[in-house]
Design an enzyme around this catalytic site. Structure first.
Site, PDB file in Angstrom:
ATOM      1  N   GLU A   1      18.641  -7.481 -99.013  1.00 49.94           N
ATOM      2  CA  GLU A   1      17.744  -8.987 -99.893  1.00 49.94           C
ATOM      3  C   GLU A   1      16.969  -8.963-100.866  1.00 49.94           C
ATOM      4  O   GLU A   1      17.165 -10.336-101.059  1.00 49.94           O
ATOM      5  CB  GLU A   1      16.700  -9.664 -98.085  1.00 49.94           C
TER       6      GLU A   1
ATOM      7  N   HIS B   1      26.864 -11.637-102.636  1.00 52.05           N
ATOM      8  CA  HIS B   1      27.688 -10.870-101.752  1.00 52.05           C
ATOM      9  C   HIS B   1      28.574 -10.582-102.764  1.00 52.05           C
ATOM     10  O   HIS B   1      29.009 -10.734-103.360  1.00 52.05           O
ATOM     11  CB  HIS B   1      27.836 -12.106-100.184  1.00 52.05           C
ATOM     12  N   CYS B   2      27.901  -9.230-102.476  1.00 50.20           N
ATOM     13  CA  CYS B   2      30.045  -8.058-103.401  1.00 50.20           C
ATOM     14  C   CYS B   2      30.870  -8.412-103.088  1.00 50.20           C
ATOM     15  O   CYS B   2      31.004  -8.077-101.452  1.00 50.20           O
ATOM     16  CB  CYS B   2      29.534  -6.532-103.508  1.00 50.20           C
TER      17      CYS B   2
ATOM     18  N   CYS C   1      29.783  -1.194-100.527  1.00 43.05           N
ATOM     19  CA  CYS C   1      28.979  -1.902-101.477  1.00 43.05           C
ATOM     20  C   CYS C   1      27.471  -2.261-100.982  1.00 43.05           C
ATOM     21  O   CYS C   1      28.018  -2.997 -99.284  1.00 43.05           O
ATOM     22  CB  CYS C   1      28.789  -3.107-102.863  1.00 43.05           C
TER      23      CYS C   1
END
Length: 301
Positions: free
Chosen positions: A197, A206-207, A212
């Site tokens: 967060e 967001h990856c 990750c």
């Protein structure tokens, strides 16, 4: 199970960019740092694995969104960075959410993150979220509620017979509310959510490149699969946002885990002989600690 794989060129572009200015910025990094980050697109790398999808409920399938490469992160006009007078991260125990945090945010805070035992969901169409953050306001919230081993085997429900507005300082409504046992696994899960967060507040989305910390998670099993570490693309974003030397950062992380490994935990078990067994609070961090040591070996070659 499905594996999300990207080509070497795609990952290299996501990490370094094709923008000459950003390429030049990358080339100015320490040689060891570049060696570690380049592991992202090496075909035979073993430090940074691909994202795996195990069900239709996983985040990428349930919440499709465009990926964010380094150039998009760097160029984001809404991204905020710490400044000399706003460089502290505050963690606040609360019962209410983001608006409360915004009001309580200290003047010198870059961000403030609340922790709560209340289950969270942002709207009726969602089942729940482990955490939420506002990039523009510099506030975030995350919940321990679903991290206890008995959450899913217990029922915590009720019905409000009459709507009452209480004082913001009155926490009686939370009396006898579910509180999980504090274990090493709970601490690991909480660290993942908290740092995820805060990553959002620094502008990391967001990856979707590699396994990750910044991957989204839609359920506890998926959250547990998500590593505590950042992939090279997200690591470069964070380094750009706050500035740090990777070797110094990883040494500090290893030192923190090893220092704590000699301290007693907070969860107790009593043996038949009457002695108290205090498990180490960092047991669940051992695999991550070993991974950091491997990374240091690559950086320090």
């Amino acid at each position: 199970m499905e594996t999300v794989r990207h080509s070497e060129h795609t990952l290299k572009t996501a990490l370094i960019s094709e923008n000459p200015r950003l390429v030049s910025q990358y080339e100015k990094l320490d040689a060891g740092e570049r060696r570690l980050l380049n592991e992202a697109f090496k075909p035979d790398h073993d430090l940074f694995g691909p994202i795996t999808l195990h069900s239709q409920l996983d985040w990428i399938i349930s919440h499709p969104e465009a990926p964010q490469d380094f150039e998009q992160f760097f160029s984001d006009p809404y991204r905020k960075a710490p400044s000399p007078d706003k460089r502290s991260i505050y963690i606040q125990c609360i019962g209410h959410i983001l608006k409360f945090l915004k009001k309580k945010k200290p003047e010198d805070a870059f961000c403030i993150v609340g922790i709560t035992m209340i289950d969270l969901y942002p709207r009726d169409s969602w089942n729940f979220v482990f955490g939420q953050a506002s990039l523009t306001d510099g506030v975030g919230i995350f919940s321990f509620a679903r991290y206890g081993s008995d959450f899913y085997s217990s029922r915590y429900e009720g019905r409000v017979s009459k709507l009452q507005k209480g004082s913001s300082s009155d926490y009686a409504v939370f009396d006898n509310y579910y509180t999980p046992q504090v274990t090493s696994v709970l601490l690991l899960r909480s660290c993942k959510t908290l740092t995820h967060e805060i990553g959002h507040i620094f502008g990391l989305r967001h990856c979707q490149w590699l396994a990750c910390l910044m991957q989204g998670s839609n359920h506890l099993e998926e959250a547990d699969r998500r590593p505590l570490n950042l992939c090279p693309i997200c690591l470069r974003k964070l380094q750009c946002a706050i500035g740090f030397n990777i070797i110094e950062r990883y040494k500090a992380l290893v030192g923190g885990v090893e220092d704590e490994s000699d301290s007693p935990g907070v969860s107790t078990k009593r043996s038949r002989e009457g002695t108290v067994d205090l498990p180490k609070p960092v047991d669940a961090f051992k695999e991550w600690n070993e991974w950091i040591i491997k990374c240091l070996a690559v950086v320090q070659k």
